[in-house]
Scaffold this motif. Structure first.
Motif, mmCIF file in Angstrom:
data_model
loop_
_atom_site.group_PDB
_atom_site.id
_atom_site.type_symbol
_atom_site.label_atom_id
_atom_site.label_comp_id
_atom_site.label_asym_id
_atom_site.label_seq_id
_atom_site.Cartn_x
_atom_site.Cartn_y
_atom_site.Cartn_z
ATOM 1 N N LEU A 129 -5.489 -6.573 -6.557
ATOM 2 C CA LEU A 129 -6.464 -6.341 -5.491
ATOM 3 C C LEU A 129 -5.799 -6.104 -4.144
ATOM 4 O O LEU A 129 -6.441 -5.680 -3.199
ATOM 5 C CB LEU A 129 -7.420 -7.535 -5.380
ATOM 6 C CG LEU A 129 -8.236 -7.862 -6.626
ATOM 7 C CD1 LEU A 129 -9.137 -9.054 -6.384
ATOM 8 C CD2 LEU A 129 -9.071 -6.654 -7.035
ATOM 9 N N VAL A 171 -3.372 -3.967 -3.348
ATOM 10 C CA VAL A 171 -2.557 -2.747 -3.242
ATOM 11 C C VAL A 171 -2.680 -2.046 -1.898
ATOM 12 O O VAL A 171 -1.679 -1.609 -1.332
ATOM 13 C CB VAL A 171 -2.836 -1.737 -4.380
ATOM 14 C CG1 VAL A 171 -2.248 -2.218 -5.677
ATOM 15 C CG2 VAL A 171 -4.309 -1.455 -4.512
ATOM 16 N N LYS A 172 -3.884 -1.951 -1.359
ATOM 17 C CA LYS A 172 -4.041 -1.226 -0.085
ATOM 18 C C LYS A 172 -3.316 -1.985 1.028
ATOM 19 O O LYS A 172 -2.594 -1.395 1.840
ATOM 20 C CB LYS A 172 -5.519 -1.068 0.249
ATOM 21 C CG LYS A 172 -5.760 -0.216 1.488
ATOM 22 C CD LYS A 172 -7.248 -0.039 1.773
ATOM 23 C CE LYS A 172 -7.460 0.672 3.106
ATOM 24 N NZ LYS A 172 -8.889 0.755 3.465
ATOM 25 N N ASN A 219 0.348 -1.338 0.751
ATOM 26 C CA ASN A 219 0.725 0.001 1.206
ATOM 27 C C ASN A 219 0.805 0.046 2.728
ATOM 28 O O ASN A 219 1.705 0.651 3.299
ATOM 29 C CB ASN A 219 -0.287 1.039 0.715
ATOM 30 C CG ASN A 219 0.038 1.528 -0.679
ATOM 31 O OD1 ASN A 219 1.149 1.325 -1.159
ATOM 32 N ND2 ASN A 219 -0.925 2.137 -1.332
ATOM 33 N N LEU A 220 -0.146 -0.610 3.390
ATOM 34 C CA LEU A 220 -0.140 -0.600 4.852
ATOM 35 C C LEU A 220 1.043 -1.395 5.399
ATOM 36 O O LEU A 220 1.647 -1.013 6.390
ATOM 37 C CB LEU A 220 -1.453 -1.175 5.391
ATOM 38 C CG LEU A 220 -2.662 -0.251 5.247
ATOM 39 C CD1 LEU A 220 -3.914 -0.921 5.752
ATOM 40 C CD2 LEU A 220 -2.431 1.046 6.000
ATOM 41 N N LEU A 266 3.897 -1.514 4.339
ATOM 42 C CA LEU A 266 5.119 -0.690 4.289
ATOM 43 C C LEU A 266 5.418 -0.055 5.636
ATOM 44 O O LEU A 266 6.572 0.186 5.973
ATOM 45 C CB LEU A 266 4.949 0.438 3.261
ATOM 46 C CG LEU A 266 5.090 0.096 1.795
ATOM 47 C CD1 LEU A 266 4.871 1.344 0.975
ATOM 48 C CD2 LEU A 266 6.474 -0.468 1.531
ATOM 49 N N LEU A 267 4.382 0.243 6.411
ATOM 50 C CA LEU A 267 4.574 0.968 7.670
ATOM 51 C C LEU A 267 5.175 0.091 8.755
ATOM 52 O O LEU A 267 5.557 0.575 9.800
ATOM 53 C CB LEU A 267 3.223 1.507 8.168
ATOM 54 C CG LEU A 267 2.592 2.615 7.351
ATOM 55 C CD1 LEU A 267 1.283 3.027 7.971
ATOM 56 C CD2 LEU A 267 3.524 3.813 7.289
ATOM 57 N N ASP A 275 3.325 -3.386 13.291
ATOM 58 C CA ASP A 275 2.491 -2.817 14.347
ATOM 59 C C ASP A 275 1.614 -1.682 13.825
ATOM 60 O O ASP A 275 0.427 -1.614 14.123
ATOM 61 C CB ASP A 275 3.361 -2.324 15.508
ATOM 62 C CG ASP A 275 3.815 -3.486 16.375
ATOM 63 O OD1 ASP A 275 3.196 -4.555 16.280
ATOM 64 O OD2 ASP A 275 4.784 -3.318 17.137
ATOM 65 N N TYR A 276 2.226 -0.780 13.065
ATOM 66 C CA TYR A 276 1.436 0.320 12.518
ATOM 67 C C TYR A 276 0.348 -0.212 11.591
ATOM 68 O O TYR A 276 -0.789 0.257 11.612
ATOM 69 C CB TYR A 276 2.327 1.301 11.746
ATOM 70 C CG TYR A 276 3.047 2.304 12.618
ATOM 71 C CD1 TYR A 276 2.327 3.129 13.479
ATOM 72 C CD2 TYR A 276 4.418 2.447 12.564
ATOM 73 C CE1 TYR A 276 2.984 4.051 14.267
ATOM 74 C CE2 TYR A 276 5.083 3.369 13.361
ATOM 75 C CZ TYR A 276 4.365 4.176 14.207
ATOM 76 O OH TYR A 276 5.008 5.084 14.985
ATOM 77 N N ARG A 305 -1.165 -3.072 11.649
ATOM 78 C CA ARG A 305 -2.199 -3.699 12.427
ATOM 79 C C ARG A 305 -3.092 -2.648 13.085
ATOM 80 O O ARG A 305 -4.306 -2.778 13.140
ATOM 81 C CB ARG A 305 -1.528 -4.525 13.510
ATOM 82 C CG ARG A 305 -2.357 -5.653 13.972
ATOM 83 C CD ARG A 305 -1.414 -6.664 14.505
ATOM 84 N NE ARG A 305 -1.778 -6.981 15.857
ATOM 85 C CZ ARG A 305 -1.022 -7.732 16.650
ATOM 86 N NH1 ARG A 305 0.136 -8.177 16.199
ATOM 87 N NH2 ARG A 305 -1.389 -8.019 17.835
ATOM 88 N N ASN A 306 -2.448 -1.592 13.588
ATOM 89 C CA ASN A 306 -3.206 -0.540 14.243
ATOM 90 C C ASN A 306 -4.148 0.171 13.268
ATOM 91 O O ASN A 306 -5.125 0.777 13.648
ATOM 92 C CB ASN A 306 -2.239 0.475 14.871
ATOM 93 C CG ASN A 306 -2.974 1.630 15.519
ATOM 94 O OD1 ASN A 306 -2.817 2.763 15.122
ATOM 95 N ND2 ASN A 306 -3.817 1.336 16.494
ATOM 96 N N LEU A 307 -3.817 0.090 11.967
ATOM 97 C CA LEU A 307 -4.685 0.723 10.976
ATOM 98 C C LEU A 307 -5.735 -0.261 10.470
ATOM 99 O O LEU A 307 -6.345 -0.047 9.434
ATOM 100 C CB LEU A 307 -3.849 1.287 9.821
ATOM 101 C CG LEU A 307 -3.064 2.534 10.222
ATOM 102 C CD1 LEU A 307 -2.030 2.907 9.180
ATOM 103 C CD2 LEU A 307 -4.005 3.702 10.448
ATOM 104 N N GLY A 308 -5.910 -1.356 11.193
ATOM 105 C CA GLY A 308 -7.029 -2.240 10.893
ATOM 106 C C GLY A 308 -6.700 -3.395 9.973
ATOM 107 O O GLY A 308 -7.590 -4.058 9.468
ATOM 108 N N LEU A 309 -5.403 -3.647 9.738
ATOM 109 C CA LEU A 309 -5.031 -4.737 8.839
ATOM 110 C C LEU A 309 -4.926 -6.043 9.628
ATOM 111 O O LEU A 309 -4.290 -6.088 10.671
ATOM 112 C CB LEU A 309 -3.683 -4.422 8.187
ATOM 113 C CG LEU A 309 -3.270 -5.338 7.050
ATOM 114 C CD1 LEU A 309 -4.116 -5.076 5.824
ATOM 115 C CD2 LEU A 309 -1.806 -5.133 6.711
ATOM 116 N N ASN A 310 -5.540 -7.096 9.105
ATOM 117 C CA ASN A 310 -5.370 -8.422 9.692
ATOM 118 C C ASN A 310 -4.066 -9.004 9.157
ATOM 119 O O ASN A 310 -3.979 -9.443 8.017
ATOM 120 C CB ASN A 310 -6.544 -9.314 9.313
ATOM 121 C CG ASN A 310 -6.437 -10.686 9.921
ATOM 122 O OD1 ASN A 310 -5.343 -11.177 10.183
ATOM 123 N ND2 ASN A 310 -7.560 -11.311 10.149
#
Lengths: 345, 254
Positions: A219, A221-222, A225-226, A228-229, A232-233, A235-240
């Motif tokens: 569950l 996986v997304k 993947n985030l 990996l960036l 900061d990136y 978090r900027n894509l909405g990850l807590n």
């Protein structure tokens, strides 16, 4: 640049099936496939000895190896992603040391305090050891999760994990020093790792636990993947970030804790399989990597178990030596080949 | 169209105010460049505007709403960022990375819909890197990689893009190209582009508006107006360096 991955998945599945069957067939007493199938079907015409070997030794062992390999590999992948460190593995955060510490307490102290060497208690002793390992591993994990909410940097967390591991080892050393010789031996044997310790009800419990936990780990996986960036990136894509770190480390930790409890600390699979899988798939997408590492981990664990039981070794070879003996050259060669490919690009 | 008005104090450590009482606004369809000496809080300002770190006081209002009231997901659809550091990613193609820019919109598994893939393609073509689509990130040059990150921010479809020294590690032609690209994007896509930069001569030539951050003060204006009121000369001029206000030229004595 990208190659299709489904042939690889097919190959891995075929590999698991092949190694699984070979695990049932080969050993000190070779048993033909037809007889194995008959034994599994409950046919009475199969010699009792063979039936016993297949049903109460080889099938549990093969099943254990399959899920343990998958679990360790996934756990390693999660650690490497969340710490963005290729050397991270299930053992880096001191979680398997925690398990060892739990077992050490039970095995080594029972002799000195209770007057009974646990190594003589048989089945009850096994259960006590598994429980102790789970308690030890989960307490270290709880500690790590607590710390992960307090410290910001991944490197700091990693170092704290390694330190906790050293601390646990030091306590184990002290315990060993004060214990009876046969207890120390029992502890060392546990530390060698084995897929054959689990049997009967415990095996069913172990396998069903893992069959629940492995899909649950998918569950994330997304999130992975985030990650990996970079923080900061991501978090900027909405990850807590805090929650993501907590979930991934938690999932990874529970997998290691349970596998270690039942099989002892198994080295190398968790570290090596994710690298192998990335190199084979040439992808960083966890939607592929997660199932890939699961399959590859299972296949590799079965292969190692097979080699450890080869005629001539008579089960004397500890799984840990085999995982490293097979794993290390494979990894080195894969990485070496990859380096050459990169140069050519 | 007013986008953002801020008045706040930045911090680092325990209420260490790096810069206080900043009042300014950013406009959509414009490229604003933040300049100033190192250590004046340019990055801190950017991090605060991204809601990466809390402000110490004052208010940040974006599109009529306080920044604090945005959820993580809403923020991800409001502000896209590009950083100085290059992410260390192996075995990921350019298209996949730009696809991650769709993360705020995709579902639980992060699967891209046909529409998402269309947006990724458009982002690649806006930045002019469609031919790189299938390349792996680790095989790109620094300049190409920065363009990929800009394409990622475009795919995020945010009205605002913040860039923290996006041209720091690039060679001169790539610097120019990147800034030209950002200028063009602010016009063509009507986005608010806000970046910090140390390439003063380039910034003066291309920026719509300059924020000059010095210790204790923030001067804002078009390059020409900042040159006229002497702010730029105060910032640039020292022994051996002089600033010619009439044609925005920095002269070095040798």
């Amino acid at each position: 640049m990208k190659r299709p991955v489904w042939p690889l998945f097919l190959l891995l599945t075929a590999g698991i099936l092949l190694f699984f069957v070979l695990n049932l067939m080969l050993g000190t007493v070779p048993i033909p496939v037809r007889e194995i199938l008959k034994a599994l079907a409950g046919d009475e015409s199969v010699p009792v000895v063979w039936r016993n070997i297949v049903l109460s030794s080889r099938v549990p062992q093969a099943l254990t190896a399959t899920v343990a390999g998958a679990g360790l590999a996934v756990s390693g992948l999660q650690m490497q992603t969340v710490f963005r460190n290729p050397l991270a593995g299930p053992s880096v955060l001191g979680i398997s040391n925690g398990a060892s510490l739990g077992v050490a307490f039970v095995v080594l102290l029972s002799g000195s305090l209770g007057g009974v060497a646990l190594s003589r208690l048989g089945y009850l002793g096994d259960v006590a050891m598994s429980l102790a390992a789970i308690v030890g591993a989960l307490s270290v994990m709880a500690l790590i999760m607590y710390v992960s909410q307090k410290v910001k940097g991944n490197v700091t967390l990693l170092i704290i994990g390694v330190m906790i591991g050293y601390l646990a080892n030091a306590v184990i050393g002290v315990l060993k020093f004060f214990s009876a010789e046969e207890d120390v031996k029992a502890f060392v044997v546990w530390g060698l790792g084995s897929f054959s310790r689990v049997s009967g009800d415990q095996m069913l419990l172990f396998v069903s636990l893992m069959l629940v936990l492995l899909p649950l780990s998918m569950l994330l996986v997304k999130t992975m993947n985030l990650l990996l960036l970079g923080d900061d990136y991501a978090r900027n894509l909405g990850l807590n970030l805090r929650r993501a770190r907590l979930l991934v480390i938690g999932s990874s930790g529970i997998l290691v804790a349970i596998v270690t409890a039942y099989c002892g600390p198994i080295m190398f699979i968790g570290l090596a399989v994710p690298h192998l899988c990335r190199a084979m798939m040439r992808s960083s997408d966890h939607r592929l990597l997660m199932p890939g590492t699961m399959l590859l981990g299972a296949a590799l664990a079965l292969l190692c178990n097979l080699v450890a039981r080869m005629p001539g070794f008579e089960g004397a070879l500890p799984v840990n030596s085999v995982t490293a003996l097979i794993g290390a050259p494979v990894i080195a060669s894969v990485l070496f080949r990859k380096r050459k490919e990169n140069v050519q690009e | 169209m007013e986008h953002l008005s801020i008045g706040y104090a930045v911090h680092g450590g325990r209420d260490r105010v790096v810069a206080g009482d900043i009042c300014a606004s950013l406009m959509s369809g414009e490229m604003t460049v933040l300049i100033g000496p190192n250590g004046m809080g340019k990055s801190t300002l950017l991090r605060t505007l991204c809601a990466f770190q809390p402000r110490l006081g004052g208010r940040i209002v974006v599109q009529g709403r306080e920044l604090d009231t945005y959820t993580e997901k809403e923020l991800a659809q409001l502000i896209g960022i590009v950083l100085t550091s290059k992410p260390d990613i192996q075995n990921m193609t350019v298209t996949e990375l730009v696809g991650l820019g769709r993360a705020p919109y995709t579902g639980f598994w992060g699967r891209l819909s046909a529409q998402d893939r269309q947006i990724v393609r458009e982002s690649l073509s806006l930045v002019g890197i469609e031919p790189l689509g299938g390349r792996l990130i680790q095989t790109l040059s620094d300049g190409e990689r920065q363009k990929v990150m800009i394409a990622k921010a475009l795919a995020q479809q945010t009205p605002i893009i913040f860039l923290d020294e996006p041209t720091a590690f690039l060679d001169y032609p790539s610097k120019v190209e990147t800034l030209q690209l950002l200028y063009r994007l602010s016009r063509e896509t009507d986005r608010t582009v806000f970046l910090s930069n140390h390439d003063l001569d380039l910034a003066l030539q291309m920026a719509d508006r300059i924020w000059l951050m010095e210790s204790g003060r923030l001067s804002i204006g078009t390059p020409a107006s900042l040159a006229a009121d002497g702010s730029l000369a105060r910032f640039v001029e020292r022994d051996g360096i002089s600033f010619r206000a009439d044609d925005l030229r920095i002269l070095v004595r040798h």
